[in-house]
Design a protein around this motif. Structure first.
Motif, PDB file in Angstrom:
ATOM      1  N   LEU A 125      -0.043  10.702 -12.211  1.00  0.00           N
ATOM      2  CA  LEU A 125      -0.169  10.210 -10.837  1.00  0.00           C
ATOM      3  C   LEU A 125      -1.031  11.175 -10.043  1.00  0.00           C
ATOM      4  CD1 LEU A 125       3.584   9.487  -9.950  1.00  0.00           C
ATOM      5  CD2 LEU A 125       1.889   7.757 -10.535  1.00  0.00           C
ATOM      6  N   ASP A 126      -1.756  10.672  -9.049  1.00  0.00           N
ATOM      7  CA  ASP A 126      -2.320  11.580  -8.056  1.00  0.00           C
ATOM      8  C   ASP A 126      -1.358  11.647  -6.877  1.00  0.00           C
ATOM      9  OD1 ASP A 126      -3.067   9.678  -5.880  1.00  0.00           O
ATOM     10  OD2 ASP A 126      -4.403   8.859  -7.403  1.00  0.00           O
ATOM     11  N   LEU A 127      -1.685  12.463  -5.890  1.00  0.00           N
ATOM     12  CA  LEU A 127      -0.748  12.668  -4.792  1.00  0.00           C
ATOM     13  C   LEU A 127      -0.524  11.396  -3.975  1.00  0.00           C
ATOM     14  CD1 LEU A 127      -1.674  16.230  -3.451  1.00  0.00           C
ATOM     15  CD2 LEU A 127       0.224  15.547  -4.924  1.00  0.00           C
ATOM     16  N   THR A 128      -1.563  10.589  -3.792  1.00  0.00           N
ATOM     17  CA  THR A 128      -1.387   9.358  -3.004  1.00  0.00           C
ATOM     18  C   THR A 128      -0.466   8.381  -3.726  1.00  0.00           C
ATOM     19  OG1 THR A 128      -3.340   8.265  -3.944  1.00  0.00           O
ATOM     20  CG2 THR A 128      -3.682   9.627  -1.980  1.00  0.00           C
ATOM     21  N   GLN A 129      -0.543   8.328  -5.047  1.00  0.00           N
ATOM     22  CA  GLN A 129       0.343   7.442  -5.798  1.00  0.00           C
ATOM     23  C   GLN A 129       1.777   7.950  -5.771  1.00  0.00           C
ATOM     24  OE1 GLN A 129      -2.129   7.684  -9.393  1.00  0.00           O
ATOM     25  NE2 GLN A 129      -2.307   5.457  -9.367  1.00  0.00           N
ATOM     26  N   ASP A 135       7.200   5.625  -0.505  1.00  0.00           N
ATOM     27  CA  ASP A 135       7.061   4.536   0.468  1.00  0.00           C
ATOM     28  C   ASP A 135       7.669   3.242  -0.062  1.00  0.00           C
ATOM     29  OD1 ASP A 135       5.759   6.253   2.134  1.00  0.00           O
ATOM     30  OD2 ASP A 135       3.743   5.491   1.739  1.00  0.00           O
ATOM     31  N   LEU A 136       7.501   2.985  -1.348  1.00  0.00           N
ATOM     32  CA  LEU A 136       8.042   1.756  -1.932  1.00  0.00           C
ATOM     33  C   LEU A 136       9.567   1.779  -1.922  1.00  0.00           C
ATOM     34  CD1 LEU A 136       7.210  -0.908  -3.244  1.00  0.00           C
ATOM     35  CD2 LEU A 136       7.267   0.251  -5.454  1.00  0.00           C
ATOM     36  N   VAL A 137      10.142   2.944  -2.196  1.00  0.00           N
ATOM     37  CA  VAL A 137      11.600   3.070  -2.159  1.00  0.00           C
ATOM     38  C   VAL A 137      12.122   2.843  -0.743  1.00  0.00           C
ATOM     39  CG1 VAL A 137      13.521   4.688  -2.457  1.00  0.00           C
ATOM     40  CG2 VAL A 137      11.711   4.582  -4.172  1.00  0.00           C
ATOM     41  N   LEU A 149       2.682  -0.800  -2.740  1.00  0.00           N
ATOM     42  CA  LEU A 149       2.263  -1.217  -4.074  1.00  0.00           C
ATOM     43  C   LEU A 149       0.757  -1.059  -4.257  1.00  0.00           C
ATOM     44  CD1 LEU A 149       4.435  -4.428  -4.616  1.00  0.00           C
ATOM     45  CD2 LEU A 149       4.547  -2.300  -5.935  1.00  0.00           C
ATOM     46  N   ARG A 150       0.013  -1.357  -3.214  1.00  0.00           N
ATOM     47  CA  ARG A 150      -1.434  -1.228  -3.294  1.00  0.00           C
ATOM     48  C   ARG A 150      -1.836   0.236  -3.470  1.00  0.00           C
ATOM     49  NH1 ARG A 150      -5.763  -3.341   1.257  1.00  0.00           N
ATOM     50  NH2 ARG A 150      -7.596  -3.374  -0.105  1.00  0.00           N
ATOM     51  N   GLN A 151      -1.167   1.109  -2.740  1.00  0.00           N
ATOM     52  CA  GLN A 151      -1.475   2.524  -2.852  1.00  0.00           C
ATOM     53  C   GLN A 151      -1.007   3.067  -4.200  1.00  0.00           C
ATOM     54  OE1 GLN A 151      -0.771   4.904   0.644  1.00  0.00           O
ATOM     55  NE2 GLN A 151      -0.203   6.695  -0.588  1.00  0.00           N
ATOM     56  N   MET A 152       0.146   2.610  -4.676  1.00  0.00           N
ATOM     57  CA  MET A 152       0.650   3.059  -5.966  1.00  0.00           C
ATOM     58  C   MET A 152      -0.261   2.601  -7.097  1.00  0.00           C
ATOM     59  SD  MET A 152       4.576   2.845  -7.328  1.00  0.00           S
ATOM     60  CE  MET A 152       4.531   1.144  -7.867  1.00  0.00           C
ATOM     61  N   ASP A 153      -0.934   1.480  -6.894  1.00  0.00           N
ATOM     62  CA  ASP A 153      -1.880   0.975  -7.886  1.00  0.00           C
ATOM     63  C   ASP A 153      -3.182   1.768  -7.885  1.00  0.00           C
ATOM     64  OD1 ASP A 153      -2.598  -0.964  -9.908  1.00  0.00           O
ATOM     65  OD2 ASP A 153      -3.947  -1.855  -8.439  1.00  0.00           O
ATOM     66  N   GLY A 154      -3.342   2.674  -6.895  1.00  0.00           N
ATOM     67  CA  GLY A 154      -4.501   3.555  -6.877  1.00  0.00           C
ATOM     68  C   GLY A 154      -5.627   3.133  -5.960  1.00  0.00           C
ATOM     69  N   ALA A 155      -5.394   2.153  -5.067  1.00  0.00           N
ATOM     70  CA  ALA A 155      -6.472   1.668  -4.200  1.00  0.00           C
ATOM     71  C   ALA A 155      -7.018   2.784  -3.310  1.00  0.00           C
ATOM     72  CB  ALA A 155      -5.968   0.507  -3.337  1.00  0.00           C
ATOM     73  N   SER A 384     -10.733  -5.466   3.813  1.00  0.00           N
ATOM     74  CA  SER A 384      -9.825  -5.295   2.689  1.00  0.00           C
ATOM     75  C   SER A 384      -9.672  -3.848   2.257  1.00  0.00           C
ATOM     76  CB  SER A 384     -10.338  -6.122   1.493  1.00  0.00           C
ATOM     77  OG  SER A 384     -11.653  -5.719   1.144  1.00  0.00           O
ATOM     78  N   ALA A 385     -10.288  -2.905   2.959  1.00  0.00           N
ATOM     79  CA  ALA A 385     -10.206  -1.502   2.568  1.00  0.00           C
ATOM     80  C   ALA A 385      -8.775  -0.999   2.731  1.00  0.00           C
ATOM     81  CB  ALA A 385     -11.157  -0.664   3.421  1.00  0.00           C
ATOM     82  N   PRO A 386      -8.302  -0.161   1.804  1.00  0.00           N
ATOM     83  CA  PRO A 386      -6.950   0.384   1.935  1.00  0.00           C
ATOM     84  C   PRO A 386      -6.844   1.274   3.162  1.00  0.00           C
ATOM     85  CG  PRO A 386      -8.153   1.494   0.180  1.00  0.00           C
ATOM     86  CD  PRO A 386      -8.989   0.326   0.604  1.00  0.00           C
ATOM     87  N   ALA A 387      -5.662   1.348   3.743  1.00  0.00           N
ATOM     88  CA  ALA A 387      -5.471   2.073   4.994  1.00  0.00           C
ATOM     89  C   ALA A 387      -4.913   3.461   4.737  1.00  0.00           C
ATOM     90  CB  ALA A 387      -4.508   1.300   5.903  1.00  0.00           C
ATOM     91  N   LEU A 388      -5.267   4.381   5.637  1.00  0.00           N
ATOM     92  CA  LEU A 388      -4.614   5.690   5.659  1.00  0.00           C
ATOM     93  C   LEU A 388      -3.132   5.485   5.927  1.00  0.00           C
ATOM     94  CD1 LEU A 388      -7.232   7.390   7.943  1.00  0.00           C
ATOM     95  CD2 LEU A 388      -6.573   8.345   5.770  1.00  0.00           C
ATOM     96  N   THR A 389      -2.284   6.195   5.217  1.00  0.00           N
ATOM     97  CA  THR A 389      -0.853   5.992   5.409  1.00  0.00           C
ATOM     98  C   THR A 389      -0.114   7.229   5.892  1.00  0.00           C
ATOM     99  OG1 THR A 389      -0.396   6.539   3.086  1.00  0.00           O
ATOM    100  CG2 THR A 389      -0.784   4.217   3.619  1.00  0.00           C
ATOM    101  N   ARG A 390      -0.782   8.374   5.938  1.00  0.00           N
ATOM    102  CA  ARG A 390      -0.103   9.609   6.340  1.00  0.00           C
ATOM    103  C   ARG A 390      -1.008  10.487   7.179  1.00  0.00           C
ATOM    104  NH1 ARG A 390       3.151   8.383   2.152  1.00  0.00           N
ATOM    105  NH2 ARG A 390       5.209   9.372   2.040  1.00  0.00           N
ATOM    106  N   ALA A 391      -0.371  11.271   8.047  1.00  0.00           N
ATOM    107  CA  ALA A 391      -1.124  12.214   8.873  1.00  0.00           C
ATOM    108  C   ALA A 391      -1.849  13.230   7.995  1.00  0.00           C
ATOM    109  CB  ALA A 391      -0.188  12.918   9.849  1.00  0.00           C
ATOM    110  N   ARG A 392      -1.283  13.547   6.842  1.00  0.00           N
ATOM    111  CA  ARG A 392      -1.917  14.481   5.915  1.00  0.00           C
ATOM    112  C   ARG A 392      -3.278  13.966   5.459  1.00  0.00           C
ATOM    113  NH1 ARG A 392      -2.545  15.387   0.521  1.00  0.00           N
ATOM    114  NH2 ARG A 392      -1.661  13.381  -0.095  1.00  0.00           N
ATOM    115  N   HIS A 393      -3.342  12.677   5.138  1.00  0.00           N
ATOM    116  CA  HIS A 393      -4.610  12.074   4.736  1.00  0.00           C
ATOM    117  C   HIS A 393      -5.626  12.171   5.869  1.00  0.00           C
ATOM    118  CE1 HIS A 393      -2.024   9.174   2.067  1.00  0.00           C
ATOM    119  NE2 HIS A 393      -1.910  10.440   1.710  1.00  0.00           N
ATOM    120  N   ARG A 394      -5.182  11.813   7.070  1.00  0.00           N
ATOM    121  CA  ARG A 394      -6.091  11.772   8.216  1.00  0.00           C
ATOM    122  C   ARG A 394      -6.640  13.168   8.524  1.00  0.00           C
ATOM    123  NH1 ARG A 394      -7.093   7.814  11.589  1.00  0.00           N
ATOM    124  NH2 ARG A 394      -5.339   6.630  10.732  1.00  0.00           N
TER     125      ARG A 394
END
Length: 451
Positions: A125-129, A135-137, A149-155, A384-394
């Protein structure tokens, strides 16, 4: 990658508490030995369920009768040898099995998130996955589930890895131009790198300008219900929540504090806040409630401004002043409006108003549709671009964009290359991929240095 730990870890992989079936998971080099010790039999064929009886390794006492699955590494979730025990879901059963497994050599209870951490360290896994698993839990709505699920799939990782690949390529070309001036390299390396950086910077800034929709989808869209006293704010909140979340009374000023309700609105998470009626409050406690109402309205992602249909067309100026493009306007007690108003679409401060009656249910379906559409627009966005989900990413992307912008102003190629190195590291922090060897791979592949 190196393994995170040599210990074999065990934990309950299903929800704690009473249930029909519970799942215990082991990961590590000693997983197979532990399974053999508590069953007295060798591991079954990989990825096939087999029935086994479980015994305590010290006194041989029978603990349960269930199923086992064997996933030899590296073809497993963590990349290590993994065993799953499917047992009966009583607390006594799971507790005794955990104790029995921990009595085996080199087996210990897992730390929080350690299975996913091992999967990351072993390149599964990478860190985003890994973050997407959490997040899924935690997902409570369908939209949160889809995003996880989209992020876990690696988008998200694919987007950032693509940008990182482009950065490494530009940096490698610059490094080659700087370090090997005697080689027959293209003279347009400098301008070509700058054009690529400008294109990447534009894409990155567009990605950052998303209105924080990914973070809001994870945490819930903040919606504030505002309006004058006795307009029906608390009744509307209770109707949306389908329970008595707020006190409803004919006495003005009943709501003194902000009352929050978490909703699943059309599959989207919403944090609905019922606030104090807006007016000039003389009572100190009510005045504080009004101050908090105004503060919540200013910070909310969306506002529902409720006006009293019994006072129409007179409007509360305190509420009108807060109506803007982020407001859904509602006129409650619609059965009190003149008959001609039902044939037209009233407006407040240029915004169309939804005429409803919480008491009778008039207009509530149309209002819910309009509100859901507003929520969807703010959380789904465009494209359709995946979205930032965490302040860490931003934060990492903002650092990367700053480095790219600075590199375009660099007076020397050496300074430009250093800014690109910093940008690459910032981008690699998101997925956990930071490897200078990638630069050497590109240099030697593209330019055949030393030929």
């Amino acid at each position: 990658m190196m393994q995170y730990s040599r210990n074999t870890i065990v934990a309950l992989a299903s929800a704690a508490g009473r249930g029909g079936v519970a799942v215990l998971r082991l990961s590590g080099a000693g997983a197979a030995a532990a399974l053999e010790k508590i069953t007295g039999k060798s591991c079954p064929a990989p990825r096939y369920a087999a029935r086994r009886r479980f015994y305590h390794p010290q006194d041989g006492g029978l603990l349960d009768d269930g199923l086992v699955l064997w996933f030899p590494g590296p073809a497993s979730f963590t990349g290590e040898d993994v065993v799953e025990l499917h047992c009966h879901g009583g607390r006594a059963v799971t507790d005794s099995l955990l104790a029995a497994l921990c009595a085996c050599d080199d087996v210990r209870p897992a730390d929080a998130g350690e299975f996913s951490r091992r999967a990351f360290h072993n390149g599964k896994l990478d860190l985003t996955q890994a973050e997407a698993i959490a997040d899924l839990v935690d997902a409570e709505t369908l939209a949160q589930q889809r995003q996880a699920l989209r992020q876990m799939d690696g988008a998200l990782a694919r987007l950032y890895d693509g940008w990182r690949h482009d950065l490494i390529r530009s940096l490698a070309h610059l490094e080659a131009y700087i370090d090997f001036p005697d080689e027959d390299l293209p003279a347009e390396v400098d301008e070509g790198a700058r054009a690529g950086i400008r294109s990447l910077l534009q894409a990155m800034r567009g990605h950052l300008a998303d209105g924080h929709r990914g973070e809001r989808l994870r945490d819930g869209l903040a919606v504030a219900v505002i309006g004058p006293p006795n307009a029906g704010k608390s009744s509307l909140t209770n109707s949306l929540a389908r329970r008595e979340a707020a006190i409803v009374s004919a006495t003005a000023g009943t709501t003194r504090d902000v009352v929050e309700v978490h909703l699943d609105l059309g599959g989207y998470p919403v944090i609905l806040a019922d606030t104090a009626g807006l007016r000039e409050g003389s009572d100190p406690i009510e005045a504080e409630g009004i101050r908090r109402a105004r503060a919540r309205a200013e910070t909310a992602d969306l506002k529902i401004a409720v006006f009293d249909g019994a006072s129409w067309p007179a409007l509360d100026t305190h509420t009108v002043n807060l109506v803007d493009d982020s407001t859904v306007v509602v006129i409650n007690k619609g059965d009190c409006l003149p008959a001609d108003q039902h044939q037209t679409c009233p407006t407040v401060a240029g915004r169309p108003a939804q005429v409803i009656s919480v008491h009778s249910g008039q207009g509530m379906d149309a209002f819910l549709s309009a509100l859901t559409a507003e929520v969807q627009t703010r959380l789904e966005g465009q494209g359709s671009a995946p979205a930032l989900t965490r302040a860490r990413h931003r934060s990492a992307l903002e650092d990367c964009a700053d480095c790219l912008s600075r590199s375009l102003q660099a007076p020397a190629l050496e300074l430009m290359a250093e800014d690109l190195r910093l940008a690459t590291r910032a981008l690699g922090r998101i997925t956990g991929r930071v490897d200078v060897e990638d630069l050497l791979d590109v240099i030697f592949r593209d330019f055949c240095i030393g030929k």
